[in-house]
Design a protein around this motif. Structure first.
Motif, PDB file in Angstrom:
ATOM      1  N   SER A   1       2.845   4.787   7.054  1.00 56.76           N
ATOM      2  CA  SER A   1       1.983   6.277   6.501  1.00 56.76           C
ATOM      3  C   SER A   1       2.463   6.878   5.524  1.00 56.76           C
ATOM      4  O   SER A   1       2.661   8.076   5.153  1.00 56.76           O
ATOM      5  N   GLY A   2       3.174   5.907   4.698  1.00 52.30           N
ATOM      6  CA  GLY A   2       3.359   6.426   3.260  1.00 52.30           C
ATOM      7  C   GLY A   2       2.407   6.812   2.413  1.00 52.30           C
ATOM      8  O   GLY A   2       2.521   7.766   1.343  1.00 52.30           O
ATOM      9  N   GLY A   3       1.038   6.464   2.510  1.00 50.34           N
ATOM     10  CA  GLY A   3       0.034   6.687   1.615  1.00 50.34           C
ATOM     11  C   GLY A   3      -0.202   8.132   1.469  1.00 50.34           C
ATOM     12  O   GLY A   3      -0.443   8.803   0.455  1.00 50.34           O
ATOM     13  N   PRO A   4      -0.186   9.032   2.554  1.00 49.68           N
ATOM     14  CA  PRO A   4      -0.505  10.579   2.404  1.00 49.68           C
ATOM     15  C   PRO A   4       0.668  11.107   1.437  1.00 49.68           C
ATOM     16  O   PRO A   4       0.209  11.886   0.644  1.00 49.68           O
ATOM     17  N   VAL A   5       1.839  10.769   1.601  1.00 51.25           N
ATOM     18  CA  VAL A   5       2.905  11.439   0.728  1.00 51.25           C
ATOM     19  C   VAL A   5       2.709  11.050  -0.692  1.00 51.25           C
ATOM     20  O   VAL A   5       2.633  11.752  -1.656  1.00 51.25           O
ATOM     21  N   MET A   6       2.143   9.869  -0.971  1.00 47.84           N
ATOM     22  CA  MET A   6       1.952   9.247  -2.335  1.00 47.84           C
ATOM     23  C   MET A   6       0.662  10.077  -2.932  1.00 47.84           C
ATOM     24  O   MET A   6       0.753  10.536  -3.991  1.00 47.84           O
TER      25      MET A   6
ATOM     26  N   SER B   1      -0.998   3.344  -7.008  1.00 43.10           N
ATOM     27  CA  SER B   1      -0.849   3.087  -5.728  1.00 43.10           C
ATOM     28  C   SER B   1      -0.752   1.755  -5.392  1.00 43.10           C
ATOM     29  O   SER B   1       0.016   1.460  -4.286  1.00 43.10           O
ATOM     30  N   ALA B   2      -1.725   1.001  -5.700  1.00 43.42           N
ATOM     31  CA  ALA B   2      -1.967  -0.341  -5.494  1.00 43.42           C
ATOM     32  C   ALA B   2      -0.749  -1.163  -5.549  1.00 43.42           C
ATOM     33  O   ALA B   2      -0.207  -2.080  -4.855  1.00 43.42           O
ATOM     34  N   TRP B   3       0.031  -0.981  -7.033  1.00 42.78           N
ATOM     35  CA  TRP B   3       1.162  -1.762  -6.884  1.00 42.78           C
ATOM     36  C   TRP B   3       2.274  -1.171  -6.392  1.00 42.78           C
ATOM     37  O   TRP B   3       3.019  -1.965  -5.678  1.00 42.78           O
ATOM     38  N   PHE B   4       2.398   0.050  -5.991  1.00 46.47           N
ATOM     39  CA  PHE B   4       3.459   0.624  -5.178  1.00 46.47           C
ATOM     40  C   PHE B   4       3.426   0.091  -3.565  1.00 46.47           C
ATOM     41  O   PHE B   4       4.293  -0.618  -3.128  1.00 46.47           O
ATOM     42  N   PHE B   5       2.210   0.201  -3.237  1.00 45.57           N
ATOM     43  CA  PHE B   5       2.364  -0.403  -1.788  1.00 45.57           C
ATOM     44  C   PHE B   5       2.316  -1.923  -1.691  1.00 45.57           C
ATOM     45  O   PHE B   5       2.677  -2.233  -0.726  1.00 45.57           O
ATOM     46  N   ALA B   6       1.627  -2.613  -2.582  1.00 42.79           N
ATOM     47  CA  ALA B   6       1.725  -4.093  -2.705  1.00 42.79           C
ATOM     48  C   ALA B   6       3.383  -4.430  -2.475  1.00 42.79           C
ATOM     49  O   ALA B   6       3.676  -5.324  -1.823  1.00 42.79           O
TER      50      ALA B   6
END
Length: 243
Positions: A148-153, A171-176
């Motif tokens: 669930s890191g998406g909402p914080v980012m 976001s794409a690079w971060f979560f990949a």
């Protein structure tokens, strides 16, 4: 997992579609994916299954937005994210599911309140070093304990008034990167099983479909509508986790 009831497969299919859509158009929907997967599967199993679906979505997010990433932002957040990942791992070692859910919900709601307050107080797009460390640590923590890191980012990028494509590319690079780093940990404790892999193989085409729909949607989405959708979806997912 393959013996689930038809209604459960329908819910998982919708979650897979949203996983793809969230990666390429509406990042806040990632929280809803986590909630829907956990509603059908055991908590630990859902963590592994959700992670693998998110990785499929990461591929299409990178294809679409890899050139729009803002690398100084990623490098700035990296040390804090690593610290958050370690803290999340330690938290999981002694907490139960209920505590994890409520802790994440409180953190997300607090981040929304702080972000909206900052946006009302000033037009500046600058987020100080201390704030960046806080966002990065929380992102690492929440992505480790519940994907669930998406909402914080999302709140971080909204606080800096990041344009849609830069938001999605970074976001794409971060979560990949982060999601791939989490795979060995989950595999090491036996969560990535043959049944999880087979179920995700069945659901993967829906992730692809959602990602392709999201790419077309993002091209037509005004910035103000994008921001509002992220905030509303984050609040909805947070309240569900809390109650």
């Amino acid at each position: 997992m393959l013996d689930l009831a038809p209604w459960a497969w329908i819910l998982l299919g919708l979650a897979a579609l949203l996983a793809g859509l969230g990666k390429t158009a509406i990042p806040g929907s990632g929280t809803l994916v986590v909630v829907m997967m956990a509603a059908v599967l055991p908590a630990r199993t859902s963590t592994a299954a959700t992670l693998l679906l998110f990785i499929v979505g990461d591929v299409f997010a990178l294809i679409a937005y890899r050139r729009h990433a803002h690398w100084p932002t990623l490098l700035r957040l990296a040390p804090a994210v690593v610290a958050g990942l370690v803290a999340g791992f330690l938290f999981l070692a002694w907490s139960d599911d209920a505590m994890v859910r409520r802790t994440i919900a409180v953190i997300l709601l607090a981040m929304i309140a702080i972000t909206l307050w900052r946006r009302r107080r000033a037009r500046s797009t600058t987020v100080g070093r201390t704030a960046a460390v806080g966002y990065g640590t929380l992102a690492g923590f929440t992505t480790m304990v519940a994907n669930s890191g998406g909402p914080v980012m999302s709140m971080y990028f909204l606080a800096t008034r990041t344009p849609v494509k830069v938001f999605l590319g970074t976001s794409a690079w971060f979560f990949a990167i982060v999601n791939l780093a989490k795979v060995p940990f989950l595999a090491g404790i036996g969560l990535i099983t043959p049944s999880v892999l087979l179920a995700d193989l069945v659901l993967a085409p829906l992730v692809v479909a959602g990602a392709l729909i999201g790419i077309r949607l993002a091209k037509r989405m005004p910035q103000h509508l994008f921001d509002r959708m992220v905030i509303v979806l984050t609040i909805a997912g947070s309240l569900y986790l809390l109650f």
